[in-house]
Motif scaffolding. Structure first.
Motif, PDB file in Angstrom:
ATOM      1  N   PRO A  42       1.279   8.358  10.286  1.00 13.25           N
ATOM      2  CA  PRO A  42       0.880   6.970  10.042  1.00 13.25           C
ATOM      3  C   PRO A  42       1.275   6.503   8.647  1.00 13.25           C
ATOM      4  N   TYR A  43       1.361   5.194   8.500  1.00 11.93           N
ATOM      5  CA  TYR A  43       1.561   4.599   7.176  1.00 11.93           C
ATOM      6  C   TYR A  43       0.176   4.411   6.565  1.00 11.93           C
ATOM      7  N   ASP A  44      -0.191   5.322   5.676  1.00 10.74           N
ATOM      8  CA  ASP A  44      -1.541   5.331   5.116  1.00 10.74           C
ATOM      9  C   ASP A  44      -1.451   5.611   3.619  1.00 10.74           C
ATOM     10  N   VAL A  45      -1.362   4.549   2.841  1.00  5.34           N
ATOM     11  CA  VAL A  45      -1.189   4.674   1.399  1.00  5.34           C
ATOM     12  C   VAL A  45      -2.393   5.352   0.744  1.00  5.34           C
ATOM     13  N   ASP A  46      -3.593   4.979   1.158  1.00  4.32           N
ATOM     14  CA  ASP A  46      -4.798   5.565   0.560  1.00  4.32           C
ATOM     15  C   ASP A  46      -4.851   7.074   0.795  1.00  4.32           C
TER      16      ASP A  46
END
Length: 218
Positions: free
Chosen positions: A35-39
């Motif tokens: 997933p695109y999950d910056v945090d």
């Protein structure tokens, strides 16, 4: 993981959740990509042995090119890592002549942008060739004995559905283990063929099967 941010591609390419491209036997829309999950990415950096981006050692990306002519997709990734995660990645450009040989010899940085076009339409030519621990093309030196066993079983499995299921399992294992970061698949090619040319056959890989061509009498 910031690699699957779709903004750079602007609809031009299909974001690659896994290693198999659309049209290839074994491809599945159900594959679950990273997933695109910056945090989560920032938290992973803080929880790492380095304690954060500022304490990371030098990270080198090796790409083909000359002078300061960095590929736009490479420049985008480097900028995204810096702006999103605070991670600085240095770029090393190697002359395109002999570039592949240098990469296969292990003379490269921690990151290598790499594309692949199979020689024949079979998932073995992706998963096995790129990620089996005994393959020369396994440039990241990824090694998983369980994956090796699965790929070796799939080589000789006679039941097609069972064989493709093995490759789908292998693909998900590669994704979950972050054996590589899969970015995008090339777009579909279109070809105009004149009416008097017969036997033209396109393929999902954009390589025409010219042995079937013929001239059709009007």
């Amino acid at each position: 993981d910031v690699y699957n941010d779709v903004s750079y591609y602007e609809g031009q390419l299909q974001v690659g959740a896994g290693v198999f491209p659309p049209g290839l036997p074994g491809y599945s829309d159900d594959v679950v990509g990273l997933p695109y999950d910056v945090d989560a990415a920032r938290q992973a950096l803080r929880q790492s042995s380095y304690g954060g981006a500022e304490a990371l050692p030098e990270i080198l990306l090796t790409d083909s090119g000359a002078g300061g002519d960095i590929d736009p997709s490479t420049a985008y990734l480097v900028q995204a890592w810096k702006e999103t995660l605070g991670v600085t990645v240095q770029v090393e450009l190697v002359d395109s002549f002999g570039y592949a040989e240098q990469v296969y010899a292990g003379k490269h940085g921690q990151i290598v942008p790499w594309g692949w076009c199979a020689d024949y339409p079979d998932p073995e030519n992706f998963a096995d060739l790129l990620f089996h621990s005994g393959s020369t093309q396994n440039i990241g030196k990824y090694s998983d004995p369980a994956l090796d066993d699965l790929l070796e079983q799939a080589r000789s499995e006679q039941d097609i559905e069972a064989r493709l299921a093995m490759y789908r399992q292998a693909e998900q294992r590669l994704i979950d283990d972050a054996a590589a970061i899969f970015l995008a698949h090339s777009p579909t090619d279109y070809m105009l063929v004149k009416p008097h040319v017969g036997g033209y056959r396109g393929t999902p890989f954009g390589v025409a099967q010219n042995m079937y061509l013929s001239i059709v009498e009007p």
